[in-house]
Design a protein around this motif. Structure first.
Motif, PDB file in Angstrom:
ATOM      1  N   TRP A  52       0.818  -1.198   0.000  1.00  0.00           N
ATOM      2  CA  TRP A  52       0.000   0.000   0.000  1.00  0.00           C
ATOM      3  C   TRP A  52       0.859   1.258   0.000  1.00  0.00           C
ATOM      4  O   TRP A  52       2.054   1.209   0.287  1.00  0.00           O
ATOM      5  N   THR A 106       1.742   4.900   1.566  1.00  0.00           N
ATOM      6  CA  THR A 106       1.663   5.597   2.846  1.00  0.00           C
ATOM      7  C   THR A 106       1.863   7.086   2.632  1.00  0.00           C
ATOM      8  O   THR A 106       2.953   7.515   2.225  1.00  0.00           O
ATOM      9  N   THR A 157       1.921   8.589  11.256  1.00  0.00           N
ATOM     10  CA  THR A 157       2.120   7.475  10.333  1.00  0.00           C
ATOM     11  C   THR A 157       1.897   6.114  10.987  1.00  0.00           C
ATOM     12  O   THR A 157       1.267   5.228  10.378  1.00  0.00           O
ATOM     13  N   PHE A 216      -1.716   5.368  10.997  1.00  0.00           N
ATOM     14  CA  PHE A 216      -2.188   5.032   9.651  1.00  0.00           C
ATOM     15  C   PHE A 216      -1.813   3.599   9.293  1.00  0.00           C
ATOM     16  O   PHE A 216      -2.641   2.837   8.772  1.00  0.00           O
ATOM     17  N   THR A 217      -0.577   3.222   9.562  1.00  0.00           N
ATOM     18  CA  THR A 217      -0.119   1.863   9.255  1.00  0.00           C
ATOM     19  C   THR A 217      -0.946   0.817   9.995  1.00  0.00           C
ATOM     20  O   THR A 217      -1.339  -0.212   9.419  1.00  0.00           O
ATOM     21  N   ALA A 269      -5.676   3.069   0.172  1.00  0.00           N
ATOM     22  CA  ALA A 269      -4.212   3.098   0.070  1.00  0.00           C
ATOM     23  C   ALA A 269      -3.664   1.902  -0.703  1.00  0.00           C
ATOM     24  O   ALA A 269      -2.499   1.915  -1.121  1.00  0.00           O
ATOM     25  N   SER A 326      -4.902  13.077   3.189  1.00  0.00           N
ATOM     26  CA  SER A 326      -4.136  11.858   3.493  1.00  0.00           C
ATOM     27  C   SER A 326      -4.977  10.839   4.246  1.00  0.00           C
ATOM     28  O   SER A 326      -4.819   9.627   4.055  1.00  0.00           O
TER      29      SER A 326
END
Length: 518
Positions: free
Chosen positions: A110, A112, A119, A122-123, A178, A444
């Motif tokens: 994906w 990022t 981050t 998000f991960t 993503a 984002s």
């Protein structure tokens, strides 16, 4: 006098292969300025002469139709699903993308976005969605096997492959935007220039980077599929005759730049960027944070409003999350002067060579305001013979639960709680990322939304396209998400124009289907 002198010339038709795209475009453009045949033109044209011609007639005189004649194939690999939707959003576009039905996207990885200290969050959100994707897909496959016996005449591998595709149809709802995909496109240079300019104007950094890579790919030497075999041949001939080998190398291995002239000046579209900013602000001011009214999944809009009301509403529609009908009611209540001001925002920043914004394609016979999952929209998005206006991705409309007549439901497969938990968690992560305060956080955060998220889009089309989409997308081989939308489009037309309903060759999507037939 020759006995053939008075005979009429026969029509000559031949395919062309091996000419550089810009050279071929120049040769075709010469039909309007020269009596030479195509073979004669190509024999005398060089890449340098083509560049000189295009610099004069394309850029100085604005003969943009010349670029329609240069067609260029591209491969764009390892881009997010979010970026892919933006990339293919051209009305003059031909291409293919990886299918979520026949491939396991867990292996794709994906994208990022730059979320700084957020981050890791998000991960974690993306990884959780992929865990749920694997789990739902595997368990749904077992539920399908339990519910549907393999016919004796069907090979085990075909049975497994068919049911796995059905399971992927359910699991895809959990794929985040993503997720990496790949696609190929064959576009003419004018579409490419427009595409690059539009993508350079995107609010997403990934999409802006892809635009730069597209422009670079068009202006640098292209990958030659015959290069390895040609190199060996050139070396073999060169070992016997060096001069002949050099000439052959120049002919077969010379670097070919597909569109070094036609896209070199493509830049971010200031008209699009400035209009987007002002129309977003205007929509926010008009609606003043009002709640989003409930609306049908497919709403066939009436055509009672004036053209001015349609234009103003269409201009605002892609920059908010309200239904067309709710937005239109507010636009219709405005004074004529204020509506004119809104329409003026759509033309205010237009440059000399800018095409009008897509929202100005008004006066279409059928307009459908559609609320469906993003995954299903990706399939509907392929229909180019209509005007499509897409709103930004958001959690405001909730998410869909995959349901197909004749197929085990999530509840029957014991997966409903797992599915809802995964989707709810993804939405919670999205909201936290959206509100974290870093630059471009709202953009984002959208990468964390799964394909099951509902999105709103407006489709404008004529009757022939309504019939085509309804017939094609209601077919039993299609995904149940867009089958339902196609059916609702048909039913809306049937209600509004009952005399036209008999012309549809439609599949009733409420009838159970044979899940082993594709």
């Amino acid at each position: 006098m020759s006995e053939n002198a008075n005979k009429p010339a026969e029509t000559d038709v031949y395919a062309i292969h091996g000419a550089d795209p810009e050279v071929l475009a120049y040769a075709m453009a010469k039909y309007s300025r020269s009596s030479l045949t195509m073979k004669e033109s190509l024999a005398e044209i060089s890449a340098q002469r083509a560049e000189q011609f295009l610099n004069t007639f394309y850029f100085q005189y604005g003969h943009r139709s010349i670029a329609d004649l240069a067609h260029i194939p591209f491969a764009i690999e390892r881009l997010s699903l979010l970026a892919a939707i933006a990339l293919v959003d051209e009305q003059r576009w031909d291409g293919q993308e990886r299918s979520t039905r026949y491939q396991n996207f867990r292996r794709s990885g994906w994208f990022t976005p730059d979320l700084g200290p957020e981050t890791p969050r998000f991960t974690a959100a993306v990884e959780a969605l992929f865990v749920a994707y694997d789990h739902i897909g595997a368990e749904m496959l077992e539920a399908l096997k339990s519910a549907i016996a393999r016919p004796e005449e069907m090979k085990p591998e075909a049975y497994e492959r068919t049911l796995k595709a059905r399971a992927f149809d359910v699991a895809r709802y959990l794929l985040p935007l993503a997720t990496n995909t790949s696609l190929g496109q064959i576009v003419n240079a004018r579409t490419l220039e427009t595409q690059v300019s539009r993508l350079l104007t995107s609010e997403h950094a990934e999409i802006r980077q892809i635009a730069e890579k597209l422009r670079l790919a068009a202006t640098e030497p292209a990958w030659n599929v015959q290069h390895s075999a040609a190199r060996v041949l050139c070396e073999e001939i060169g070992s016997v005759d060096a001069t002949c080998g050099d000439r052959l190398t120049e002919a077969l291995l010379r670097p070919v730049k597909t569109a070094p002239t036609l896209v070199k000046y493509a830049t971010a579209n200031e008209y699009l960027a400035a209009s987007r900013t002002e129309l977003t602000q205007a929509a926010a001011e008009l609606m003043a944070n009002q709640p989003i009214d409930a609306a049908p999944v497919v709403d066939l809009l009436d055509d009672t409003e004036s053209l001015e009301v349609e234009l103003a509403t269409s201009l605002l529609y892609p920059h908010c999350h309200y239904s067309y009908r709710q937005l239109r009611s507010h636009v219709a209540a405005l004074s004529d002067a204020r509506r004119s001001e809104l329409i003026g925002l759509g033309t205010k920043h237009r440059g000399r060579h800018d095409e009008l914004l897509r929202a100005f394609s008004a006066g279409q016979g059928f307009r459908f305001d559609i609320l469906m999952d993003i995954g299903g929209f990706r399939d509907m998005h392929r229909h180019r013979r209509c005007v499509q206006l897409l709103q930004p991705y958001t959690d405001a409309h909730g998410y869909e639960e995959p349901t197909c007549p004749g197929q085990p439901t999530l509840a029957e497969a014991g997966l409903e709680a797992s599915y809802n938990s995964a989707m709810d968690a993804a939405f919670a992560h999205y909201r936290q990322l959206r509100d974290c305060g870093i630059p471009e956080a709202a953009q984002s955060a959208q990468y964390a939304l799964p394909l099951g998220t509902r999105c709103r889009s407006l489709f404008k089309m004529d009757f022939a396209e309504v019939l085509y989409i309804s017939e094609l997308r209601s077919g039993v081989a299609g995904h149940f998400s867009y089958r339902r939308i196609a059916w609702e489009m048909y039913k809306a037309v049937e209600k509004r124009h009952p005399a036209l309903a008999e012309h549809f060759r439609i599949e009733d999507v409420n009838e159970p289907i044979d899940l082993l037939k594709r």
